[in-house]
Design a protein around this motif. Structure first.
Motif, PDB file in Angstrom:
ATOM      1  N   UNK A 149      40.443 -19.312 -23.960  1.00 49.97           N
ATOM      2  CA  UNK A 149      41.488 -19.020 -23.218  1.00 49.97           C
ATOM      3  C   UNK A 149      41.813 -19.758 -22.089  1.00 49.97           C
ATOM      4  N   UNK A 150      41.114 -20.796 -21.789  1.00 49.38           N
ATOM      5  CA  UNK A 150      41.256 -21.485 -20.617  1.00 49.38           C
ATOM      6  C   UNK A 150      40.591 -21.252 -19.430  1.00 49.38           C
ATOM      7  N   UNK A 151      41.038 -21.859 -18.303  1.00 52.50           N
ATOM      8  CA  UNK A 151      40.527 -21.679 -17.027  1.00 52.50           C
ATOM      9  C   UNK A 151      41.368 -20.810 -15.962  1.00 52.50           C
ATOM     10  N   UNK A 152      41.926 -19.805 -16.431  1.00 54.13           N
ATOM     11  CA  UNK A 152      42.531 -19.047 -15.272  1.00 54.13           C
ATOM     12  C   UNK A 152      42.144 -18.869 -14.033  1.00 54.13           C
ATOM     13  N   UNK A 153      40.624 -18.366 -14.198  1.00 53.63           N
ATOM     14  CA  UNK A 153      39.899 -17.964 -13.007  1.00 53.63           C
ATOM     15  C   UNK A 153      39.948 -19.354 -12.089  1.00 53.63           C
ATOM     16  N   UNK A 154      39.721 -20.524 -12.550  1.00 53.11           N
ATOM     17  CA  UNK A 154      39.582 -21.844 -11.673  1.00 53.11           C
ATOM     18  C   UNK A 154      41.030 -22.024 -11.208  1.00 53.11           C
ATOM     19  N   UNK A 155      42.174 -21.945 -11.990  1.00 53.40           N
ATOM     20  CA  UNK A 155      43.387 -22.241 -11.760  1.00 53.40           C
ATOM     21  C   UNK A 155      43.963 -20.996 -10.478  1.00 53.40           C
ATOM     22  N   UNK A 156      43.653 -19.751 -10.821  1.00 53.31           N
ATOM     23  CA  UNK A 156      44.267 -18.927  -9.775  1.00 53.31           C
ATOM     24  C   UNK A 156      43.328 -18.985  -8.403  1.00 53.31           C
ATOM     25  N   UNK A 157      41.907 -19.475  -8.404  1.00 50.95           N
ATOM     26  CA  UNK A 157      41.178 -19.819  -7.419  1.00 50.95           C
ATOM     27  C   UNK A 157      42.076 -20.776  -6.386  1.00 50.95           C
TER      28      UNK A 157
END
Length: 238
Positions: A108-116
């Motif tokens: 699903x990708x790295x939305x956690x890192x992107x959002x941070x």
């Protein structure tokens, strides 16, 4: 409906967030929100104003992903008194994190890192703080919205919601967005969450033919995970 292994895995991953609890359809019965859910409503409103994204989408995405329950990595339960759900990164499918279901995996990708990064916080902060998790998700939704604002019709945000999901297959991503917009159109209410009912032109989003398929009777799909069967629309129904 037959799925190849990759598609089957994506459906299984999608179901982990979307099928975590039974749906609560608006039925005219009032439910008293618990104190934590009332606090989260405030966080949603603050993030909506800060990043100029529809509060309904934030609430409905949180409902679709986690039913407004903050997901924490196993063994890292919070100590602030807010309820959370432990998720195991080694449990057979990539987990989602926080109340907004942010991701950090190869599927699903790295939305956690992107959002941070968008809110200049460390990913660990978005793991432990519900408010930061919502702020990061709102910033990410605004990024995917490509300059859209709360003044735009909700229907115009469908692509942003699909991108937020991280699901690479368009038909599976539409399952996700359909559930999010249906939650808004019908309303959802319980002790742990509340999405106020608001009219959504579903046909404007999906077109008549695709909407019929998305709203079609559900079929069972084998996913090969410990809970091996989920129910999805039959895209091949006539």
């Amino acid at each position: 409906m037959k799925l190849n292994n990759k598609a089957g895995l994506l459906v299984a991953l999608f179901a982990a967030g979307m099928a975590g609890a039974p749906a609560a359809f608006a039925d005219g019965k009032a439910s008293e929100l618990n104190l934590h859910a009332k606090k989260y409503q405030q966080y949603f409103a603050e993030a909506s104003a800060e990043f100029n994204v529809p509060v309904e989408l934030l609430e409905a995405i949180a409902y679709a992903e986690t039913r407004w329950r903050h997901h924490m990595p196993k063994g890292q339960a919070r100590k602030n008194g807010e309820p959370d759900v432990e998720v195991d990164p080694h449990g057979g499918m990539p987990p989602n994190y926080g109340i907004m279901g942010l991701r950090n995996d190869s599927h699903f990708g790295t939305s956690l890192v992107q959002a941070a990064g968008l809110i200049r916080e460390q990913p660990a902060t978005l793991l432990s703080s519900t408010r930061a998790n919502i702020r990061g998700a709102a910033a990410l939704l605004a990024y995917h919205g490509a300059r859209k604002t709360r003044a735009f019709p909700l229907e115009d945000w469908e692509r942003a919601v699909a991108l937020y999901s991280g699901i690479p297959q368009p038909e599976i991503a539409q399952l996700y967005t359909y559930e999010v917009f249906t939650a808004i159109r019908q309303g959802r209410e319980g002790a742990d969450y509340k999405i106020r009912q608001r009219h959504v032109e579903m046909e404007k989003i999906y077109g008549r033919d695709k909407l019929k398929k998305l709203a079609a009777p559900r079929i069972t799909v084998e996913t090969g995970v410990p809970d091996p069967k989920i129910s999805v629309p039959d895209f091949q129904s006539k």
